[in-house]
Design a protein around this motif. Structure first.
Motif, PDB file in Angstrom:
ATOM      1  N   MET A   1      55.591  -6.878   3.488  1.00 31.83           N
ATOM      2  CA  MET A   1      55.315  -7.383   2.155  1.00 31.83           C
ATOM      3  C   MET A   1      55.889  -8.789   1.949  1.00 31.83           C
ATOM      4  N   HIS A   2      57.044  -9.053   2.614  1.00 28.40           N
ATOM      5  CA  HIS A   2      57.621 -10.392   2.458  1.00 28.40           C
ATOM      6  C   HIS A   2      56.712 -11.444   3.081  1.00 28.40           C
ATOM      7  N   THR A   3      56.057 -11.093   4.200  1.00 25.76           N
ATOM      8  CA  THR A   3      55.101 -12.022   4.808  1.00 25.76           C
ATOM      9  C   THR A   3      53.942 -12.268   3.865  1.00 25.76           C
ATOM     10  N   TYR A   4      53.468 -11.192   3.245  1.00 25.54           N
ATOM     11  CA  TYR A   4      52.374 -11.333   2.282  1.00 25.54           C
ATOM     12  C   TYR A   4      52.799 -12.223   1.121  1.00 25.54           C
ATOM     13  N   LYS A   5      54.042 -12.038   0.670  1.00 30.18           N
ATOM     14  CA  LYS A   5      54.538 -12.860  -0.435  1.00 30.18           C
ATOM     15  C   LYS A   5      54.519 -14.333  -0.041  1.00 30.18           C
ATOM     16  N   SER A   6      54.982 -14.654   1.156  1.00 28.79           N
ATOM     17  CA  SER A   6      55.018 -16.051   1.589  1.00 28.79           C
ATOM     18  C   SER A   6      53.617 -16.646   1.634  1.00 28.79           C
ATOM     19  N   LEU A   7      52.662 -15.876   2.167  1.00 27.31           N
ATOM     20  CA  LEU A   7      51.286 -16.360   2.226  1.00 27.31           C
ATOM     21  C   LEU A   7      50.726 -16.564   0.836  1.00 27.31           C
ATOM     22  N   TYR A   8      51.073 -15.618  -0.042  1.00 29.12           N
ATOM     23  CA  TYR A   8      50.532 -15.722  -1.394  1.00 29.12           C
ATOM     24  C   TYR A   8      51.115 -16.926  -2.137  1.00 29.12           C
ATOM     25  N   LEU A   9      52.414 -17.153  -1.973  1.00 32.13           N
ATOM     26  CA  LEU A   9      53.052 -18.290  -2.649  1.00 32.13           C
ATOM     27  C   LEU A   9      52.411 -19.599  -2.216  1.00 32.13           C
ATOM     28  N   CYS A  10      52.051 -19.680  -0.951  1.00 34.87           N
ATOM     29  CA  CYS A  10      51.395 -20.901  -0.466  1.00 34.87           C
ATOM     30  C   CYS A  10      50.026 -21.072  -1.117  1.00 34.87           C
ATOM     31  N   SER A  11      49.293 -19.971  -1.225  1.00 37.56           N
ATOM     32  CA  SER A  11      47.954 -20.075  -1.822  1.00 37.56           C
ATOM     33  C   SER A  11      48.033 -20.391  -3.300  1.00 37.56           C
ATOM     34  N   VAL A  12      49.049 -19.872  -3.977  1.00 39.53           N
ATOM     35  CA  VAL A  12      49.214 -20.149  -5.400  1.00 39.53           C
ATOM     36  C   VAL A  12      49.473 -21.628  -5.638  1.00 39.53           C
ATOM     37  N   ALA A  13      50.338 -22.196  -4.831  1.00 36.92           N
ATOM     38  CA  ALA A  13      50.685 -23.608  -5.005  1.00 36.92           C
ATOM     39  C   ALA A  13      49.445 -24.494  -4.941  1.00 36.92           C
ATOM     40  N   LYS A 363      59.559  -3.163  -6.219  1.00 34.82           N
ATOM     41  CA  LYS A 363      59.287  -3.077  -4.795  1.00 34.82           C
ATOM     42  C   LYS A 363      58.871  -4.413  -4.190  1.00 34.82           C
ATOM     43  N   LYS A 364      58.759  -5.433  -5.043  1.00 37.90           N
ATOM     44  CA  LYS A 364      58.349  -6.762  -4.582  1.00 37.90           C
ATOM     45  C   LYS A 364      56.980  -6.687  -3.874  1.00 37.90           C
ATOM     46  N   VAL A 365      56.046  -6.025  -4.541  1.00 30.59           N
ATOM     47  CA  VAL A 365      54.687  -5.864  -4.027  1.00 30.59           C
ATOM     48  C   VAL A 365      53.714  -6.531  -4.989  1.00 30.59           C
ATOM     49  N   VAL A 366      52.743  -7.256  -4.443  1.00 26.72           N
ATOM     50  CA  VAL A 366      51.712  -7.888  -5.260  1.00 26.72           C
ATOM     51  C   VAL A 366      50.349  -7.305  -4.896  1.00 26.72           C
ATOM     52  N   MET A 367      49.504  -7.081  -5.908  1.00 31.80           N
ATOM     53  CA  MET A 367      48.229  -6.404  -5.709  1.00 31.80           C
ATOM     54  C   MET A 367      47.137  -7.123  -6.484  1.00 31.80           C
ATOM     55  N   HIS A 368      45.991  -7.315  -5.852  1.00 28.27           N
ATOM     56  CA  HIS A 368      44.858  -7.978  -6.490  1.00 28.27           C
ATOM     57  C   HIS A 368      44.042  -6.978  -7.308  1.00 28.27           C
ATOM     58  N   ARG A 369      43.801  -7.308  -8.581  1.00 31.04           N
ATOM     59  CA  ARG A 369      42.920  -6.513  -9.441  1.00 31.04           C
ATOM     60  C   ARG A 369      41.704  -7.363  -9.809  1.00 31.04           C
ATOM     61  N   VAL A 370      40.559  -6.709  -9.892  1.00 31.72           N
ATOM     62  CA  VAL A 370      39.313  -7.403 -10.246  1.00 31.72           C
ATOM     63  C   VAL A 370      38.543  -6.537 -11.229  1.00 31.72           C
ATOM     64  N   TRP A 371      38.254  -7.105 -12.412  1.00 23.38           N
ATOM     65  CA  TRP A 371      37.437  -6.428 -13.414  1.00 23.38           C
ATOM     66  C   TRP A 371      36.318  -7.365 -13.849  1.00 23.38           C
ATOM     67  N   MET A 372      35.251  -6.783 -14.358  1.00 25.00           N
ATOM     68  CA  MET A 372      34.135  -7.553 -14.898  1.00 25.00           C
ATOM     69  C   MET A 372      34.121  -7.407 -16.416  1.00 25.00           C
ATOM     70  N   GLN A 373      33.783  -8.490 -17.102  1.00 26.45           N
ATOM     71  CA  GLN A 373      33.634  -8.436 -18.559  1.00 26.45           C
ATOM     72  C   GLN A 373      32.422  -9.267 -18.971  1.00 26.45           C
TER      73      GLN A 373
END
Length: 380
Positions: A1-13, A363-373
């Motif tokens: 999960m920490h690896t995922y966090k690092s990848l995600y932080l880079c994409s967010v920036a 738990k320091k976990v991030v999860m993608h949610r997708v909804w339509m409106q």
């Protein structure tokens, strides 16, 4: 999960500047839909339970596509698929019998995202649907529960004349049926929620429309769910009529005439119907809208976390799955939603993909949610 966090932080920036510009562009106008909690500093990711308008990297998109392709590679045998359609009512009835009113939270965000639920004279001047368009910033609190996983945490620390009621043309049979009276016939604003469950949208609506001249109808094909709606202390027959109805039964009529409704609302409902049946359902519902009436829609989006969590052998058709309790769910794209409603003769007012990042801070976990409106209007 920490690896995922690092990848995600880079994409967010990478998208921080883009989000700041978008937020500034909407600050001068009315509040736009779907939330305004933007992750502008990657280091802040675990400060809140949910972040709005999350952009996916190409790598994240590809991983999601591959995961969905993998869990769809083994379909339920055709000989076994029929029961999930013919016995759908039973599966949902047992679901509500088991969970009663403890599974879903009341949707208190309804009037912020769907001001069309109020007669025009009662809406805020800033809640004009024409200004919502296809924008994708603002603020909301999505309290929908994910049926296939743990519920996400809460995200927040036309006025029309009375429609003639004499004839209800039953299009399915080519017949005309005289309608002398019906619940809510004297209302000057009428709302229908289909697939109302135990009333998590109904109760906020009922409280808001009392003494406004409005009336709400709500239906579900689970008799147990409708019984729970009627037993709720906020159920008021003077402004609400709850009834059992199967949206897929072509010969079944609603207790109102055609072209008598100002609003039809389907929130996390159409996804439970086999995609091959969806167009006929939307077409039929559209016939009950007045000219100028609006169809409000919110549901699951393609590659939402709940889709990616399915295991092999739970797939019925492309992007359509059955859960362990026998209930089913489909995951939409924007183009599919647009086709569904425009093919029914409706005009697009709004069609949004609501992408968020759900965070488990413990738990320091991030999860993608997708909804339509979406919002679609009957123009004639």
């Amino acid at each position: 999960m920490h690896t995922y966090k690092s990848l995600y932080l880079c994409s967010v920036a990478k998208y921080v500047c883009k989000f700041c510009i978008r937020l500034q562009s909407t600050a001068r106008g009315p509040s736009a839909p779907l939330g305004a909690r933007l992750l502008t500093n990657p280091e802040d990711i675990f400060q809140h339970n949910m972040w709005d308008h999350v952009q996916w990297t190409e790598e994240e998109k590809e991983r999601a596509r591959e995961k969905a392709e993998d869990n769809s590679s083994v379909h339920i045998p055709l000989a076994e698929q029929g029961k999930f359609d013919t016995e759908a009512c039973g599966y949902w009835d047992r679901f509500y019998e088991t969970h009663r009113n403890k599974f879903f939270k009341d949707r208190r965000w309804l009037f912020q995202e769907f001001p069309e639920l109020l007669p025009l004279r009662l809406r805020s001047p800033l809640a004009d649907v024409s200004q919502a368009g296809n924008s994708s910033s603002g603020r909301t609190s999505e309290t929908c529960q994910d049926h296939s996983s743990d519920p996400p945490p809460q995200h927040r620390d036309a006025d029309s004349p009375v429609c003639p009621t004499s004839v209800d043309a039953q299009a399915a049979h080519g017949e005309e049926t005289l309608v002398t009276s019906f619940p809510g016939q004297h209302a000057d604003f009428r709302i229908l929620e289909v697939g109302c469950g135990v009333g998590n949208s109904v109760y906020p609506i009922v409280k808001s429309i009392k003494e406004t001249g409005a009336f709400v109808y709500c239906c579900d094909f689970s008799p147990h769910a409708i019984q729970l709606v009627k037993e709720h202390p906020d159920y008021d027959q003077s402004v609400c009529h709850a009834f059992v109805h199967d949206l897929c039964e072509e010969g079944a009529s609603f207790p109102v005439p055609l072209q008598s409704l100002d609003v039809v609302m389907a929130v996390f409902v159409l996804s439970s119907i086999h995609p091959a049946r969806l167009q006929a359902v939307v077409n039929r519902l559209t016939t009950y809208l007045k000219p100028g009436g609006v169809f409000l829609f919110r549901d699951y989006g393609r590659y939402d976390l709940s889709q990616l969590r399915f295991k092999k052998g739970q797939c019925l058709a492309d992007h359509f799955y059955t859960r362990g309790d026998g209930t089913c769910v489909y995951f939409f794209t924007r183009d599919e939603v647009r086709s569904l409603f425009t093919n029914a003769g409706l005009e697009e007012l709004q069609n949004l993909e609501d992408r968020r990042l759900q965070v488990n801070r413990g738990k320091k976990v991030v999860m993608h949610r997708v909804w339509m409106q979406s919002k679609y209007q009957k123009t004639h």
